[in-house]
Design an enzyme around this catalytic site. Structure first.
Site, PDB file in Angstrom:
ATOM      1  CG  HIS A 178      -2.002   1.012   1.106  1.00  0.00           C
ATOM      2  ND1 HIS A 178      -1.788   2.342   1.372  1.00  0.00           N
ATOM      3  CD2 HIS A 178      -3.288   0.916   0.701  1.00  0.00           C
ATOM      4  CE1 HIS A 178      -2.908   3.017   1.134  1.00  0.00           C
ATOM      5  NE2 HIS A 178      -3.833   2.161   0.728  1.00  0.00           N
TER       6      HIS A 178
ATOM      7  CD  GLU B 124      -5.362   1.803  -3.171  1.00  0.00           C
ATOM      8  OE1 GLU B 124      -6.548   1.908  -2.852  1.00  0.00           O
ATOM      9  OE2 GLU B 124      -4.448   1.731  -2.336  1.00  0.00           O
TER      10      GLU B 124
END
Ligand code: 13P
Length: 257
Positions: free
Chosen positions: A95, A167
């Site tokens: 992430h 993302e």
């Protein structure tokens, strides 16, 4: 045909008590969840409570990280064995918050991906460019690098089962989502890169999500796109009703595709 998948990333939000409240308000819609796969990645402290409630339901449990060793003197870290014991099926890796705040490198992330598969945890590998990289025209280069390094030496049969989440860092938590066209353009390119560098069949089968300021109001637009198979949702996954609306919207978008 790739099954759409919507995943909640609760990040460092929700105490156990708040997790319980979410569960009590979240409708277990069997019919909807047979069409759209759903997973929730709570904080480590809430994993057990959330996992117990969703055990034997269609809602899968995911973790937000792992340390790539089974056990040992690694203060403050969490082992894949412990995540499996609590019933996790998925684990978020790479992430951007871990890449940028905790300086995780692609080679360390690759160790985690390998370790996840060894323990039958499916990685949700996050990739994406910063605003500065985007402005310098480096989106493609950054994503390719993160994919190739992050997925080095992974068996093709494993690759086909995992999830990739595109993302863009500038869209995370900012309220400024990438447009559906922008997301589709990059995700289509990611699929091409996988096909050319890893495996053609994997490129067809692997589910690729978009993440970054996804809300009930914009999910349909993303899901109408051919290459977008779902979303990794932060802020809007914290309320049971908005997360449920996103799952419904994901089905609606694919039906209109
Ligand atoms: P937001 O949905 O809050 O922008 O977060 C996206 C994200 O980082 C999910 O992993």
């Amino acid at each position: 045909m790739r099954k759409p998948i919507i995943i909640a990333n609760w990040k460092m939000y929700k105490t156990v008590e708040e997790g319980r409240k979410f569960i009590a308000e979240f409708p277990l819609d069997k019919e909807l969840f047979s069409e759209v796969e759903v997973a929730i990645c709570p904080t480590f402290t809430a994993l057990q409570t959330v996992g117990e409630v969703f055990r034997n339901t269609d809602v899968k449990l995911g973790a937000q990280n792992l340390y790539p060793v089974d056990e040992g003197a690694f203060t403050g870290e969490i082992s894949p064995v412990m995540l499996k014991e609590l019933g996790c099926s998925y684990v978020i890796l790479g992430h951007s918050e871990r890449r940028h705040i905790l300086n995780e490198t692609d080679s360390f992330i690759n160790r985690k991906v390998k370790c996840a598969f060894k323990h039958e945890l499916l990685p949700i590998l996050c990739i994406g460019e910063t605003l500065e990289e985007r402005q310098k025209g480096k989106t493609e280069e950054v994503c390719i690098h993160q994919i190739i390094e992050g997925l080095e030496d992974i068996d093709t049969k494993d690759l086909a089962r995992m999830v990739l989440a595109y993302e863009p860092v500038w869209a995370i938590g900012s309220g400024i989502n990438a447009s559906a066209d922008e997301a589709e353009e990059t995700i289509a390119l990611i699929r091409d890169v996988i096909g050319e560098n890893l495996d053609k069949e994997v490129a067809e089968k692997m589910r690729i999500q978009y993440g970054g300021s996804v809300k009930p109001g914009n999910i349909k637009e993303f899901m109408k796109k051919e290459n977008i198979d779902g979303a990794l949702v932060g802020g809007a996954s914290l309320k049971a009703d908005s997360f449920y609306e996103i799952i419904k919207g994901a089905r609606g978008g694919k039906e209109e595709e």
